[in-house]
Motif scaffolding. Structure first.
Motif, PDB file in Angstrom:
ATOM      1  N   GLN A 237       0.826  -1.217   0.000  1.00  0.00           N
ATOM      2  CA  GLN A 237       0.000   0.000   0.000  1.00  0.00           C
ATOM      3  C   GLN A 237       0.856   1.261   0.000  1.00  0.00           C
ATOM      4  O   GLN A 237       0.451   2.300  -0.531  1.00  0.00           O
ATOM      5  CB  GLN A 237      -0.966  -0.047   1.182  1.00  0.00           C
ATOM      6  CG  GLN A 237      -2.025  -1.138   1.000  1.00  0.00           C
ATOM      7  CD  GLN A 237      -2.823  -1.456   2.254  1.00  0.00           C
ATOM      8  OE1 GLN A 237      -2.766  -0.734   3.242  1.00  0.00           O
ATOM      9  NE2 GLN A 237      -3.567  -2.554   2.213  1.00  0.00           N
ATOM     10  N   LYS A 238       2.054   1.185   0.584  1.00  0.00           N
ATOM     11  CA  LYS A 238       3.000   2.310   0.525  1.00  0.00           C
ATOM     12  C   LYS A 238       3.405   2.587  -0.921  1.00  0.00           C
ATOM     13  O   LYS A 238       3.479   3.745  -1.360  1.00  0.00           O
ATOM     14  CB  LYS A 238       4.232   1.989   1.376  1.00  0.00           C
ATOM     15  CG  LYS A 238       5.352   3.005   1.268  1.00  0.00           C
ATOM     16  CD  LYS A 238       6.491   2.640   2.202  1.00  0.00           C
ATOM     17  CE  LYS A 238       7.326   1.491   1.680  1.00  0.00           C
ATOM     18  NZ  LYS A 238       8.242   1.917   0.607  1.00  0.00           N
ATOM     19  N   MET A 239       3.668   1.520  -1.684  1.00  0.00           N
ATOM     20  CA  MET A 239       4.028   1.681  -3.091  1.00  0.00           C
ATOM     21  C   MET A 239       2.847   2.248  -3.889  1.00  0.00           C
ATOM     22  O   MET A 239       3.028   3.122  -4.751  1.00  0.00           O
ATOM     23  CB  MET A 239       4.458   0.341  -3.691  1.00  0.00           C
ATOM     24  CG  MET A 239       4.941   0.452  -5.140  1.00  0.00           C
ATOM     25  SD  MET A 239       5.373  -1.149  -5.873  1.00  0.00           S
ATOM     26  CE  MET A 239       3.722  -1.855  -6.070  1.00  0.00           C
ATOM     27  N   GLU A 240       1.635   1.782  -3.581  1.00  0.00           N
ATOM     28  CA  GLU A 240       0.447   2.251  -4.314  1.00  0.00           C
ATOM     29  C   GLU A 240       0.194   3.745  -4.105  1.00  0.00           C
ATOM     30  O   GLU A 240      -0.382   4.405  -4.963  1.00  0.00           O
ATOM     31  CB  GLU A 240      -0.772   1.439  -3.878  1.00  0.00           C
ATOM     32  CG  GLU A 240      -0.722  -0.016  -4.354  1.00  0.00           C
ATOM     33  CD  GLU A 240      -1.802  -0.884  -3.724  1.00  0.00           C
ATOM     34  OE1 GLU A 240      -2.480  -0.397  -2.782  1.00  0.00           O
ATOM     35  OE2 GLU A 240      -1.951  -2.042  -4.145  1.00  0.00           O
ATOM     36  N   MET A 241       0.634   4.274  -2.957  1.00  0.00           N
ATOM     37  CA  MET A 241       0.450   5.703  -2.714  1.00  0.00           C
ATOM     38  C   MET A 241       1.700   6.515  -3.077  1.00  0.00           C
ATOM     39  O   MET A 241       1.821   7.692  -2.752  1.00  0.00           O
ATOM     40  CB  MET A 241       0.034   5.961  -1.262  1.00  0.00           C
ATOM     41  CG  MET A 241       1.058   5.544  -0.227  1.00  0.00           C
ATOM     42  SD  MET A 241       0.418   5.709   1.479  1.00  0.00           S
ATOM     43  CE  MET A 241       0.362   7.484   1.644  1.00  0.00           C
ATOM     44  N   ASN A 242       2.656   5.852  -3.751  1.00  0.00           N
ATOM     45  CA  ASN A 242       3.879   6.507  -4.246  1.00  0.00           C
ATOM     46  C   ASN A 242       4.709   7.153  -3.141  1.00  0.00           C
ATOM     47  O   ASN A 242       5.268   8.241  -3.313  1.00  0.00           O
ATOM     48  CB  ASN A 242       3.518   7.560  -5.309  1.00  0.00           C
ATOM     49  CG  ASN A 242       2.919   6.941  -6.555  1.00  0.00           C
ATOM     50  OD1 ASN A 242       3.429   5.945  -7.065  1.00  0.00           O
ATOM     51  ND2 ASN A 242       1.817   7.524  -7.032  1.00  0.00           N
ATOM     52  N   TRP A 243       4.764   6.473  -1.999  1.00  0.00           N
ATOM     53  CA  TRP A 243       5.625   6.931  -0.906  1.00  0.00           C
ATOM     54  C   TRP A 243       6.860   6.031  -0.888  1.00  0.00           C
ATOM     55  O   TRP A 243       6.761   4.830  -0.665  1.00  0.00           O
ATOM     56  CB  TRP A 243       4.869   6.858   0.419  1.00  0.00           C
ATOM     57  CG  TRP A 243       5.595   7.501   1.572  1.00  0.00           C
ATOM     58  CD1 TRP A 243       6.479   8.530   1.509  1.00  0.00           C
ATOM     59  CD2 TRP A 243       5.485   7.152   2.955  1.00  0.00           C
ATOM     60  NE1 TRP A 243       6.932   8.857   2.758  1.00  0.00           N
ATOM     61  CE2 TRP A 243       6.340   8.028   3.671  1.00  0.00           C
ATOM     62  CE3 TRP A 243       4.749   6.200   3.638  1.00  0.00           C
ATOM     63  CZ2 TRP A 243       6.471   7.957   5.051  1.00  0.00           C
ATOM     64  CZ3 TRP A 243       4.875   6.141   5.026  1.00  0.00           C
ATOM     65  CH2 TRP A 243       5.730   7.005   5.724  1.00  0.00           C
ATOM     66  N   ASN A 244       8.028   6.614  -1.103  1.00  0.00           N
ATOM     67  CA  ASN A 244       9.242   5.837  -1.297  1.00  0.00           C
ATOM     68  C   ASN A 244      10.146   5.758  -0.072  1.00  0.00           C
ATOM     69  O   ASN A 244      11.330   5.427  -0.193  1.00  0.00           O
ATOM     70  CB  ASN A 244      10.040   6.412  -2.473  1.00  0.00           C
ATOM     71  CG  ASN A 244       9.277   6.300  -3.772  1.00  0.00           C
ATOM     72  OD1 ASN A 244       8.652   5.275  -4.047  1.00  0.00           O
ATOM     73  ND2 ASN A 244       9.325   7.363  -4.572  1.00  0.00           N
ATOM     74  N   VAL A 245       9.619   6.060   1.091  1.00  0.00           N
ATOM     75  CA  VAL A 245      10.443   5.995   2.301  1.00  0.00           C
ATOM     76  C   VAL A 245      10.891   4.553   2.560  1.00  0.00           C
ATOM     77  O   VAL A 245      10.126   3.607   2.364  1.00  0.00           O
ATOM     78  CB  VAL A 245       9.649   6.530   3.518  1.00  0.00           C
ATOM     79  CG1 VAL A 245       8.487   5.620   3.870  1.00  0.00           C
ATOM     80  CG2 VAL A 245      10.552   6.720   4.733  1.00  0.00           C
TER      81      VAL A 245
END
Length: 378
Positions: A237-245
């Motif tokens: 879900q982090k990848m789906e929201m384009n958060w690259n932390v």
């Protein structure tokens, strides 16, 4: 001879039997409590296969004290309430000791029950500090403790150059304990700011709200201390929201299913701390065992936690063999004071006075583009 005399002799023989720790049972029963169902079922299935394979090998060599070893398996479902019922059932089945289980809260639910029955318990995937702080002299574990992992986590976070860290746990005994330990060390012994510290609910399917809260705190690294099913969802879900932390996980995320849940793209470059995964175990005992395991089951064990249950089996059977007894007091004393550097599957096995394993096992892993867990240089 009178009936009264015969009865007296039989009672005397029975008393002698208990004093010597000798059992007239046809087999020596060792319990295995593991999650064969529930979200951690893959761990439990591997635990069962490993312990049963080791028992099969031991029996082929003559067993123990002239008897076969019988593994009595009970499913705890990865659930504390089920674990308490499982422990009660096992405690009435004539077991000498019990191996397991996976998950600190699940193990904690069984501890008092086994202790009340005077049964030795050797946990394999339960790292919460307090489990060995209760003074239970028959409780042991082959895995390291959360405070050891917390120290390694902080060193890793520092080495990764992070300055602003988010810490997320799931309120389970294990995850909360590790999170608290890491936060304490970061707050008192480092220049790193903990900009987010909170819990999420395990078992849910949507963690976007949690991810958005973390993102708003603007961390440059997230340390997640929960288990692999939730870690996989968070990564996807982090990848789906384009958060690259970048994400760093604790040892409970060491399971190949993390990659299946997250997908290879989302899991790529995920870091986690863990004792060595099975393919990185380099002892002669581990290599020989893994060959036998692959020959029988067609694949290697999924994670090191199941292998650590094998270490528990080796420790208790070594104690029975060397004491020539199944008396729990004698066995516990042997494990505390005489079992020194036993060649185990994951390295040398010794226990301290609290029942904790001696020695540092933690390593850093990174998930590569193919989904493989790659050991990082020290």
């Amino acid at each position: 001879m009178s009936r009264k005399s015969v009865k007296s002799i039989l009672l005397a023989l029975l008393a002698f039997t208990f004093m010597c720790g000798i059992s007239w049972a046809e087999t020596i029963k060792i319990g295995l409590m593991c999650p064969l169902t529930g979200s951690w079922a893959s761990e439990g299935q591997d635990m069962k296969q490993i312990v049963e394979l080791l028992a099969e090998d031991l029996n082929a060599k003559g067993g123990l004290l002239g008897k076969k070893v019988e593994i009595v398996v009970s499913d705890d479902g990865g659930d504390a309430r089920t674990a308490a019922l499982s422990a009660q059932r096992l405690s009435t089945m004539g077991i000498v000791a019990v191996i397991g289980t996976y998950g600190s809260a699940v193990t904690e639910a069984s501890q008092n029950i086994f202790d009340d029955f005077g049964i030795i318990q050797i946990a394999n995937g339960s790292t919460a500090i307090r489990l060995t702080a209760k003074g239970m002299d028959k409780f042991f574990r082959t895995c390291p403790r959360d405070d050891e992992q917390g120290k390694v986590a902080v060193k890793t976070i520092e080495s990764m150059g992070a300055k602003r860290v988010a810490i997320l746990h799931d309120n389970t005994t294990y995850a909360k304990g590790l999170a608290e330990e890491a936060k304490k060390l970061l707050d008192t012994k480092s220049q790193i700011d903990v900009v987010f510290y909170d819990a999420m609910t395990p078992g849910e399917r949507d963690y976007n709200v949690t991810l958005m809260k973390m993102k708003s705190a603007d961390p440059d690294l997230v340390f997640f201390t929960g288990y692999y099913p939730e870690a996989g969802l968070l990564l996807r879900q982090k990848m789906e929201m384009n958060w690259n932390v970048p994400f760093l996980g604790g040892d409970a995320t060491n399971n190949p299913q993390l990659v299946e849940i997250a997908g290879k793209d989302a899991a790529k470059d995920y870091y986690f701390l863990s004792p060595p995964v099975p393919q990185d175990l380099d002892t002669p005992e581990a290599r020989d065992f893994l060959k036998s395991y692959v020959k029988k089951y067609g694949t290697e064990p999924g994670s090191v936690w199941a292998v650590l249950s094998g270490d528990g089996f080796l420790a208790i059977t070594t104690a029975i063999k060397n004491t020539k007894s199944t008396d729990s007091d004698k066995l516990a004393d042997y494990l505390h004071t005489q079992l020194k550097d036993m060649p185990g599957l994951t390295g040398k096995i010794s226990f301290d006075q609290h029942g904790d394993r001696v020695g540092d096992l933690y390593r850093l892993y990174k998930v590569d583009a193919s989904g493989a867990f790659v050991l990082q240089p020290k």
